[in-house]
Design a protein around this motif. Structure first.
Motif, PDB file in Angstrom:
ATOM      1  N   CYS A   1       0.836  -1.205   0.000  1.00  0.00           N
ATOM      2  CA  CYS A   1       0.000   0.000   0.000  1.00  0.00           C
ATOM      3  C   CYS A   1       0.873   1.258   0.000  1.00  0.00           C
ATOM      4  O   CYS A   1       0.564   2.235  -0.695  1.00  0.00           O
ATOM      5  CB  CYS A   1      -0.923  -0.004   1.212  1.00  0.00           C
ATOM      6  SG  CYS A   1      -2.293  -1.180   1.096  1.00  0.00           S
ATOM      7  N   HIS A   2       1.933   1.237   0.769  1.00  0.00           N
ATOM      8  CA  HIS A   2       2.847   2.381   0.809  1.00  0.00           C
ATOM      9  C   HIS A   2       3.428   2.663  -0.580  1.00  0.00           C
ATOM     10  O   HIS A   2       3.515   3.824  -1.009  1.00  0.00           O
ATOM     11  CB  HIS A   2       3.974   2.103   1.804  1.00  0.00           C
ATOM     12  CG  HIS A   2       5.026   3.162   1.851  1.00  0.00           C
ATOM     13  ND1 HIS A   2       4.890   4.320   2.582  1.00  0.00           N
ATOM     14  CD2 HIS A   2       6.240   3.250   1.230  1.00  0.00           C
ATOM     15  CE1 HIS A   2       5.968   5.078   2.421  1.00  0.00           C
ATOM     16  NE2 HIS A   2       6.798   4.444   1.612  1.00  0.00           N
ATOM     17  N   LEU A   3       3.827   1.607  -1.279  1.00  0.00           N
ATOM     18  CA  LEU A   3       4.400   1.770  -2.616  1.00  0.00           C
ATOM     19  C   LEU A   3       3.433   2.437  -3.578  1.00  0.00           C
ATOM     20  O   LEU A   3       3.845   3.204  -4.458  1.00  0.00           O
ATOM     21  CB  LEU A   3       4.788   0.404  -3.188  1.00  0.00           C
ATOM     22  CG  LEU A   3       6.049  -0.273  -2.671  1.00  0.00           C
ATOM     23  CD1 LEU A   3       6.201  -1.635  -3.303  1.00  0.00           C
ATOM     24  CD2 LEU A   3       7.281   0.578  -2.954  1.00  0.00           C
ATOM     25  N   LEU A   4       2.145   2.148  -3.425  1.00  0.00           N
ATOM     26  CA  LEU A   4       1.144   2.587  -4.386  1.00  0.00           C
ATOM     27  C   LEU A   4       0.294   3.750  -3.887  1.00  0.00           C
ATOM     28  O   LEU A   4      -0.674   4.135  -4.543  1.00  0.00           O
ATOM     29  CB  LEU A   4       0.240   1.404  -4.753  1.00  0.00           C
ATOM     30  CG  LEU A   4       0.962   0.221  -5.410  1.00  0.00           C
ATOM     31  CD1 LEU A   4       0.019  -0.970  -5.533  1.00  0.00           C
ATOM     32  CD2 LEU A   4       1.525   0.601  -6.775  1.00  0.00           C
TER      33      LEU A   4
ATOM     34  N   ALA B 204      -9.988  -3.828  -9.738  1.00  0.00           N
ATOM     35  CA  ALA B 204      -9.853  -2.901 -10.860  1.00  0.00           C
ATOM     36  C   ALA B 204     -10.656  -1.627 -10.599  1.00  0.00           C
ATOM     37  O   ALA B 204     -10.179  -0.506 -10.864  1.00  0.00           O
ATOM     38  CB  ALA B 204     -10.301  -3.564 -12.154  1.00  0.00           C
ATOM     39  N   ASP B 205     -11.856  -1.767 -10.073  1.00  0.00           N
ATOM     40  CA  ASP B 205     -12.684  -0.599  -9.769  1.00  0.00           C
ATOM     41  C   ASP B 205     -12.011   0.276  -8.715  1.00  0.00           C
ATOM     42  O   ASP B 205     -12.024   1.519  -8.806  1.00  0.00           O
ATOM     43  CB  ASP B 205     -14.067  -1.030  -9.273  1.00  0.00           C
ATOM     44  CG  ASP B 205     -14.915  -1.670 -10.365  1.00  0.00           C
ATOM     45  OD1 ASP B 205     -14.578  -1.494 -11.558  1.00  0.00           O
ATOM     46  OD2 ASP B 205     -15.908  -2.345 -10.028  1.00  0.00           O
ATOM     47  N   TYR B 206     -11.435  -0.369  -7.693  1.00  0.00           N
ATOM     48  CA  TYR B 206     -10.765   0.400  -6.645  1.00  0.00           C
ATOM     49  C   TYR B 206      -9.596   1.193  -7.232  1.00  0.00           C
ATOM     50  O   TYR B 206      -9.463   2.405  -6.981  1.00  0.00           O
ATOM     51  CB  TYR B 206     -10.252  -0.517  -5.528  1.00  0.00           C
ATOM     52  CG  TYR B 206      -9.484   0.265  -4.478  1.00  0.00           C
ATOM     53  CD1 TYR B 206     -10.147   0.813  -3.390  1.00  0.00           C
ATOM     54  CD2 TYR B 206      -8.118   0.492  -4.604  1.00  0.00           C
ATOM     55  CE1 TYR B 206      -9.462   1.569  -2.446  1.00  0.00           C
ATOM     56  CE2 TYR B 206      -7.421   1.244  -3.674  1.00  0.00           C
ATOM     57  CZ  TYR B 206      -8.097   1.784  -2.589  1.00  0.00           C
ATOM     58  OH  TYR B 206      -7.413   2.536  -1.663  1.00  0.00           O
TER      59      TYR B 206
ATOM     60  N   ALA C 159     -10.455   4.260  -9.433  1.00  0.00           N
ATOM     61  CA  ALA C 159     -10.764   5.459  -8.654  1.00  0.00           C
ATOM     62  C   ALA C 159      -9.506   6.015  -7.991  1.00  0.00           C
ATOM     63  O   ALA C 159      -9.320   7.240  -7.917  1.00  0.00           O
ATOM     64  CB  ALA C 159     -11.827   5.125  -7.604  1.00  0.00           C
ATOM     65  N   HIS C 160      -8.631   5.121  -7.535  1.00  0.00           N
ATOM     66  CA  HIS C 160      -7.394   5.552  -6.877  1.00  0.00           C
ATOM     67  C   HIS C 160      -6.485   6.295  -7.854  1.00  0.00           C
ATOM     68  O   HIS C 160      -5.894   7.324  -7.502  1.00  0.00           O
ATOM     69  CB  HIS C 160      -6.685   4.330  -6.294  1.00  0.00           C
ATOM     70  CG  HIS C 160      -5.455   4.657  -5.506  1.00  0.00           C
ATOM     71  ND1 HIS C 160      -5.448   5.575  -4.476  1.00  0.00           N
ATOM     72  CD2 HIS C 160      -4.173   4.187  -5.614  1.00  0.00           C
ATOM     73  CE1 HIS C 160      -4.224   5.652  -3.977  1.00  0.00           C
ATOM     74  NE2 HIS C 160      -3.442   4.832  -4.653  1.00  0.00           N
TER      75      HIS C 160
ATOM     76  N   ALA D  47      -0.859  -1.495 -11.578  1.00  0.00           N
ATOM     77  CA  ALA D  47      -1.104  -1.201 -10.168  1.00  0.00           C
ATOM     78  C   ALA D  47      -1.661  -2.421  -9.451  1.00  0.00           C
ATOM     79  O   ALA D  47      -1.222  -2.768  -8.333  1.00  0.00           O
ATOM     80  CB  ALA D  47      -2.065  -0.024 -10.039  1.00  0.00           C
ATOM     81  N   THR D  48      -2.632  -3.085 -10.084  1.00  0.00           N
ATOM     82  CA  THR D  48      -3.225  -4.273  -9.466  1.00  0.00           C
ATOM     83  C   THR D  48      -2.186  -5.374  -9.315  1.00  0.00           C
ATOM     84  O   THR D  48      -2.099  -6.037  -8.262  1.00  0.00           O
ATOM     85  CB  THR D  48      -4.408  -4.772 -10.320  1.00  0.00           C
ATOM     86  OG1 THR D  48      -5.348  -3.713 -10.496  1.00  0.00           O
ATOM     87  CG2 THR D  48      -5.096  -5.941  -9.660  1.00  0.00           C
TER      88      THR D  48
END
Length: 408
Positions: free
Chosen positions: A149-152, A196-198, A201-202, A237-238
């Motif tokens: 999570c930190h990386l992204l 993918a949806d998350y 939006a991110h 990203a995923t």
């Protein structure tokens, strides 16, 4: 027997102890299954095929009725560089690599060390006063998820939810006994679409308000060839989120499982914490996080006396190759001072694991600190329960009893 061995490997009942099946598979250079899948298990053979241009990672080159023809990406995404061949592979991987490591950011992974050390210290602190706990849920799992999570640039409060969704999304049809199972496919597609949806939006949030994270840098990349398209950003990203934690969870859990099964090796590490690197490499060899990798033969390939026909699904059994007695003396022995740990757990060639350096760092710090601070640790259950996937194999829980926790 050979035609059913691979299905036995895939069956959940084999998860705790697949090694005799791998030994049987290694008796043939190529074990042809009843659906035409070719399983390759010897060290030299797997090592050569990992670098062979006649072997493709592109599932689009598989026949629709093969194991590799059953997986499709979520709508709106593009295939990641993990399942691309050159030149597209190098182009996409390069666009991600310049925000993660050399040559553009040679010190980036090492700069994450203080954050990883703090996460590990805090999670061990939270075990203080406990006499028994599940290492997976309380340590091995949350730490790599938080690092990913930190990386992204993903908010820490989203870590647990995304991590659990990824467990469904990462289930690969080619590693199921029935790759065409409709219920498994529905669950996998739902999880992939949710992720993918998350991230869609991110990505839009980071377009408007970028941070210092890797994904923000990729979105706003103004270097040669950049930025990636939205479908490429979304799938990358995923993939980085899933790949950034799934294998490291297994690595940390399996390393502690092996050390607690071998108290003499645990004592050596406690006496000399510098052996943490050797403990992680030997774990990667003996109990790798990734057991199997899929490929497609794009030409006839001779392996020993057997020819893999063009168009065949090929399964490279990394875990079997890592225990090949032709390559490693006493291959089933856990020795954290083993001089040769040239395992294949990170792959080889152009698809060598993108995050190998970070995974090694997390694993080394974790086992060093756990073995230093846990007082008289023992397994409460052996074998532990395992996660259902045959390719990403690791304990789903690892209950440990301790006499206490030393202060940091």
């Amino acid at each position: 027997m050979a035609s059913t061995l691979y299905k036995q490997v895939l069956h959940p009942d084999s998860r705790p102890h697949p090694w005799p099946l791998y030994t049987e598979l290694r008796k043939e250079p190529v074990s042809v299954q009843d659906d035409g899948t070719c399983v390759v298990s010897g060290y030299d053979e797997v090592s050569a095929l990992l670098r062979d241009p006649r072997i493709s990672s592109d599932r689009g080159k598989a026949t629709p009725d093969s194991r590799l023809g059953t997986g499709v990406p979520a709508p709106g995404t593009a295939p990641t560089f993990l399942v691309r061949d050159n030149p597209t592979h190098d182009q996409l991987r390069g666009l991600a690599q310049r925000h993660f490591g050399p040559p553009a950011r040679p010190g980036f992974v090492e700069s994450l060390r203080p954050m990883v050390e703090e996460l590990i210290r805090d999670h061990i602190d939270h075990l203080t006063g406990r006499s028994e706990f599940d290492l997976v849920s309380e340590f091995s799992y949350p730490i790599p998820v938080r690092v990913a999570c930190h990386l992204l640039g993903v908010p820490p409060e989203d870590a647990a939810t995304l991590g659990h969704i990824s467990e469904e999304a990462v289930s690969s049809p080619e590693f199921l006994v029935d790759p065409h199972d409709p219920e498994a496919a529905a669950a996998r597609h739902h999880a992939q679409q949710t992720l993918a949806d998350y991230f869609l939006a991110h990505i839009e949030r980071l377009r408007k308000k970028p941070g210092q994270d890797m994904l923000s840098r990729m979105i706003h990349d103004d270097g040669p060839g950049g930025p990636m398209s939205l479908p490429e950003l979304l799938s990358t990203a995923t993939m980085l989120f899933i790949g950034g934690h799934e294998t490291t969870v297994n690595l940390i859990s399996s390393s502690m499982l092996l050390l607690l099964r071998h108290p003499e090796q645990l004592a050596r590490l406690q006496a000399d914490p510098s052996l943490a690197a050797g403990a992680i490499e030997e774990t990667l060899r003996l109990e790798p996080s990734v057991h199997l990798r899929p490929r497609v033969a794009v030409d006839d390939i001779a392996v020993g006396d057997h020819t893999i026909p063009k168009g065949s699904t090929v399964i490279l059994a990394l875990a079997a190759a890592n225990r090949d007695p032709r390559r490693f003396p006493d291959p089933d022995t856990f020795d954290i001072t083993r001089p040769d740990t040239s395992h294949l757990s990170f792959g080889s060639g152009i698809h060598f694991c993108f995050g190998a350096g970070l995974g090694r760092m997390e694993g080394q710090i974790a086992v060093r600190e756990l073995t230093r601070r846990l007082v008289n640790p023992h397994l409460s259950q052996d074998p532990p329960p395992y996660r259902p996937m045959a390719d990403l194999r690791g304990p789903s829980a690892l209950r440990i009893t301790v006499d206490g926790v030393r202060p940091a």
